[in-house]
Design a protein around this motif. Structure first.
Motif, PDB file in Angstrom:
ATOM      1  N   CYS A  99       0.718  -1.129  -0.102  1.00 43.31           N
ATOM      2  CA  CYS A  99       0.043   0.032  -0.093  1.00 43.31           C
ATOM      3  C   CYS A  99       0.880   1.302  -0.071  1.00 43.31           C
ATOM      4  O   CYS A  99       0.683   2.207  -0.735  1.00 43.31           O
ATOM      5  CB  CYS A  99      -0.867   0.264   1.195  1.00 43.31           C
ATOM      6  SG  CYS A  99      -2.099   1.496   1.219  1.00 43.31           S
ATOM      7  N   ALA A 100       1.954   1.107   0.709  1.00 45.17           N
ATOM      8  CA  ALA A 100       2.821   2.317   0.676  1.00 45.17           C
ATOM      9  C   ALA A 100       3.643   2.621  -0.425  1.00 45.17           C
ATOM     10  O   ALA A 100       3.948   3.684  -0.716  1.00 45.17           O
ATOM     11  CB  ALA A 100       3.769   2.151   2.012  1.00 45.17           C
ATOM     12  N   PHE A 101       3.952   1.619  -1.212  1.00 53.77           N
ATOM     13  CA  PHE A 101       4.324   1.639  -2.440  1.00 53.77           C
ATOM     14  C   PHE A 101       3.600   2.482  -3.480  1.00 53.77           C
ATOM     15  O   PHE A 101       4.130   3.309  -4.169  1.00 53.77           O
ATOM     16  CB  PHE A 101       4.793   0.266  -3.010  1.00 53.77           C
ATOM     17  CG  PHE A 101       5.122   0.569  -4.500  1.00 53.77           C
ATOM     18  CD1 PHE A 101       6.724   0.782  -4.813  1.00 53.77           C
ATOM     19  CD2 PHE A 101       4.321  -0.172  -5.437  1.00 53.77           C
ATOM     20  CE1 PHE A 101       6.853   0.773  -6.216  1.00 53.77           C
ATOM     21  CE2 PHE A 101       4.352  -0.125  -6.871  1.00 53.77           C
ATOM     22  CZ  PHE A 101       6.038   0.265  -7.090  1.00 53.77           C
ATOM     23  N   TYR A 102       2.374   2.054  -3.505  1.00 53.07           N
ATOM     24  CA  TYR A 102       1.527   2.787  -4.251  1.00 53.07           C
ATOM     25  C   TYR A 102       1.339   4.377  -4.110  1.00 53.07           C
ATOM     26  O   TYR A 102       1.481   5.168  -4.706  1.00 53.07           O
ATOM     27  CB  TYR A 102       0.094   2.168  -4.536  1.00 53.07           C
ATOM     28  CG  TYR A 102       0.035   1.010  -5.069  1.00 53.07           C
ATOM     29  CD1 TYR A 102       0.012   0.924  -6.391  1.00 53.07           C
ATOM     30  CD2 TYR A 102       0.170  -0.416  -4.525  1.00 53.07           C
ATOM     31  CE1 TYR A 102      -0.004  -0.366  -7.270  1.00 53.07           C
ATOM     32  CE2 TYR A 102      -0.123  -1.521  -5.222  1.00 53.07           C
ATOM     33  CZ  TYR A 102       0.033  -1.694  -6.667  1.00 53.07           C
ATOM     34  OH  TYR A 102       0.100  -2.891  -7.362  1.00 53.07           O
ATOM     35  N   HIS A 107      -7.381  -1.020  -2.110  1.00 49.99           N
ATOM     36  CA  HIS A 107      -8.159  -0.275  -3.190  1.00 49.99           C
ATOM     37  C   HIS A 107      -7.372   0.677  -3.759  1.00 49.99           C
ATOM     38  O   HIS A 107      -6.738   1.593  -2.847  1.00 49.99           O
ATOM     39  CB  HIS A 107      -9.708   0.229  -2.559  1.00 49.99           C
ATOM     40  CG  HIS A 107     -10.417  -1.026  -2.235  1.00 49.99           C
ATOM     41  ND1 HIS A 107     -10.568  -1.475  -1.091  1.00 49.99           N
ATOM     42  CD2 HIS A 107     -11.436  -1.347  -3.015  1.00 49.99           C
ATOM     43  CE1 HIS A 107     -11.805  -2.231  -0.984  1.00 49.99           C
ATOM     44  NE2 HIS A 107     -12.323  -2.256  -2.140  1.00 49.99           N
ATOM     45  N   LEU A 108      -7.363   0.955  -4.848  1.00 50.71           N
ATOM     46  CA  LEU A 108      -6.732   1.984  -5.447  1.00 50.71           C
ATOM     47  C   LEU A 108      -7.538   2.824  -6.316  1.00 50.71           C
ATOM     48  O   LEU A 108      -8.854   2.578  -6.895  1.00 50.71           O
ATOM     49  CB  LEU A 108      -5.674   1.341  -6.715  1.00 50.71           C
ATOM     50  CG  LEU A 108      -4.866   0.347  -6.208  1.00 50.71           C
ATOM     51  CD1 LEU A 108      -3.731   0.128  -7.452  1.00 50.71           C
ATOM     52  CD2 LEU A 108      -3.730   1.054  -5.266  1.00 50.71           C
ATOM     53  N   THR A 152     -10.718   2.348  -8.797  1.00 47.05           N
ATOM     54  CA  THR A 152     -10.432   2.007  -9.936  1.00 47.05           C
ATOM     55  C   THR A 152      -9.546   0.441 -10.043  1.00 47.05           C
ATOM     56  O   THR A 152      -9.550   0.063 -11.450  1.00 47.05           O
ATOM     57  CB  THR A 152      -9.642   3.072 -10.854  1.00 47.05           C
ATOM     58  OG1 THR A 152      -8.412   3.491 -10.038  1.00 47.05           O
ATOM     59  CG2 THR A 152     -10.501   4.145 -10.647  1.00 47.05           C
ATOM     60  N   ALA A 153      -9.156   0.230  -9.235  1.00 48.59           N
ATOM     61  CA  ALA A 153      -8.440  -1.305  -9.179  1.00 48.59           C
ATOM     62  C   ALA A 153      -8.164  -1.689  -7.828  1.00 48.59           C
ATOM     63  O   ALA A 153      -8.388  -1.064  -6.667  1.00 48.59           O
ATOM     64  CB  ALA A 153      -7.068  -1.063  -9.770  1.00 48.59           C
ATOM     65  N   ILE A 154      -8.073  -3.112  -7.713  1.00 51.58           N
ATOM     66  CA  ILE A 154      -7.867  -3.832  -6.266  1.00 51.58           C
ATOM     67  C   ILE A 154      -6.644  -4.430  -6.424  1.00 51.58           C
ATOM     68  O   ILE A 154      -6.073  -4.849  -7.291  1.00 51.58           O
ATOM     69  CB  ILE A 154      -9.065  -4.603  -6.064  1.00 51.58           C
ATOM     70  CG1 ILE A 154      -9.215  -5.615  -7.320  1.00 51.58           C
ATOM     71  CG2 ILE A 154     -10.185  -3.722  -5.921  1.00 51.58           C
ATOM     72  CD1 ILE A 154     -10.420  -6.848  -7.007  1.00 51.58           C
ATOM     73  N   ILE A 184      -0.323   7.350  -6.016  1.00 50.42           N
ATOM     74  CA  ILE A 184      -1.610   6.683  -6.241  1.00 50.42           C
ATOM     75  C   ILE A 184      -2.250   6.632  -4.834  1.00 50.42           C
ATOM     76  O   ILE A 184      -1.820   6.059  -3.947  1.00 50.42           O
ATOM     77  CB  ILE A 184      -1.452   5.526  -6.969  1.00 50.42           C
ATOM     78  CG1 ILE A 184      -0.994   5.471  -8.127  1.00 50.42           C
ATOM     79  CG2 ILE A 184      -2.979   4.727  -6.940  1.00 50.42           C
ATOM     80  CD1 ILE A 184      -0.846   4.132  -8.745  1.00 50.42           C
ATOM     81  N   ARG A 185      -3.624   7.037  -4.659  1.00 49.07           N
ATOM     82  CA  ARG A 185      -4.297   6.926  -3.503  1.00 49.07           C
ATOM     83  C   ARG A 185      -4.667   5.553  -3.181  1.00 49.07           C
ATOM     84  O   ARG A 185      -5.193   5.050  -4.181  1.00 49.07           O
ATOM     85  CB  ARG A 185      -5.576   7.825  -3.654  1.00 49.07           C
ATOM     86  CG  ARG A 185      -6.274   7.585  -2.449  1.00 49.07           C
ATOM     87  CD  ARG A 185      -7.686   8.275  -2.567  1.00 49.07           C
ATOM     88  NE  ARG A 185      -8.691   7.772  -1.439  1.00 49.07           N
ATOM     89  CZ  ARG A 185     -10.096   8.056  -1.650  1.00 49.07           C
ATOM     90  NH1 ARG A 185     -10.542   8.571  -2.551  1.00 49.07           N
ATOM     91  NH2 ARG A 185     -10.866   7.663  -0.549  1.00 49.07           N
TER      92      ARG A 185
END
Length: 301
Positions: A135-138, A159-160, A171-173, A143-144
């Motif tokens: 999650c931290a990478f995104y 969740h993205l 918009t993506a999982i 990216i939220r």
């Protein structure tokens, strides 16, 4: 109130006798004998009108005494129940495939904190920290990203959100599996079902130890991006130096190899049993969660 507490609150003498030590059953048997042979005749036997009732109660008391005495004999001859430290690991489940740092037995030593990213570091990160790292990478990529709550996640860990017109629509999982073996096609199929339920067209699967050939083939046909340890490592290393270092410090802060309890979110502790070492929740007996553990130590970083 939990079902277990509800049952305990409403269990009868017979349930207590079966669950507790044989001496409890013996005491209840003795009390029944006293009631049937002494107490009931003394209270009801002197009255001709109540004497038939006294006889019925006396016979019932002897029957109850026999039942409790039988339970006492069975409990006294049965082998003692093993303590938590002797309990074997729980039967394998999806969560049991989570990567767990290797120890022979007892409390595992904390590995030295690494100075750079490597596949070994990704392997050692406990399962919950791995999810948080993903999650931290995104978020570092701008990216939220939001993780799901601990417990049943419905096949989604992250969740993205990348829709500027509707910021609250995912918009993506992302599904994360820090297993010590490749992820199979079953888990990837389940992620495809979650995509349809969530009405998203993209999904990412992140697993340090890769995927089976069937899983890769299915993912290719269904718009699912598979990220194994090598690919995720390359992505971490390609980040700006400060961002990569920040994620490494986050992933390896504190006790980063001891697993988080999948049930209550507390830490787990190394326990031993006749079948080998396993992880048990530190809050036992409040929480009975267990995770498997490798038999041999992993190589040092």
């Amino acid at each position: 109130m939990s079902r277990r507490r509800y049952r305990r609150k409403n269990e009868g003498l017979l349930d207590i006798a079966v669950r507790l030590d044989w001496k409890v059953s013996a005491g209840l048997a003795a009390a029944s004998v006293f009631g049937g042979a002494v107490l009931v005749p003394a209270l009801l036997g002197s009255s001709p009108a109540l004497r038939p009732i006294s006889t019925v109660f006396t016979q019932f008391a002897w029957l109850v005494a026999f039942v409790f005495a039988l339970i006492a004999v069975i409990r006294s001859t049965a082998p003692p129940e093993p303590a938590e430290s002797d309990q074997p690991p729980a039967p394998p489940s999806t969560q049991d495939n989570v990567w767990i740092p290797s120890v022979a037995s007892g409390v595992p030593p904390r590995p030295p904190r690494p100075e750079s990213w490597s596949l070994d570091v990704l392997d050692r990160v406990e399962w919950k920290r791995f999810e948080d790292l993903c999650c931290a990478f995104y978020r570092e990529k701008g990216i939220r990203a939001e993780t799901t709550r601990l417990g049943a996640d419905g096949g989604i860990d992250i969740h993205l959100f990348q829709d500027d017109t509707d910021p609250n629509r995912a918009t993506a999982i992302v599904q994360c599996k820090a297993w010590n073996k490749p992820v199979g096609v079953k888990e990837v199929r389940e992620l495809r079902g979650v995509m349809a339920h969530e009405k998203v067209e993209k999904a990412f699967f992140m697993a340090p130890n890769g995927y089976t050939d069937d899983a890769r083939a299915f993912a290719t046909e269904n718009r699912i991006t598979l990220l194994d340890g090598k690919l995720f490592l390359a992505m971490l290393q390609r980040l700006p130096e400060e961002a990569s270092k920040r994620l490494l410090e986050f992933a390896t802060a504190g006790d980063w190899t001891t697993p988080t309890c999948p049930s209550c979110g507390d830490r787990m502790t190394a326990r031993d049993s006749k079948r080998g070492a396993f992880w048990g929740c530190v809050t036992y007996p409040k929480c009975h969660a267990k995770l498997g553990m490798r038999a041999k130590p992993a190589a040092a970083i």
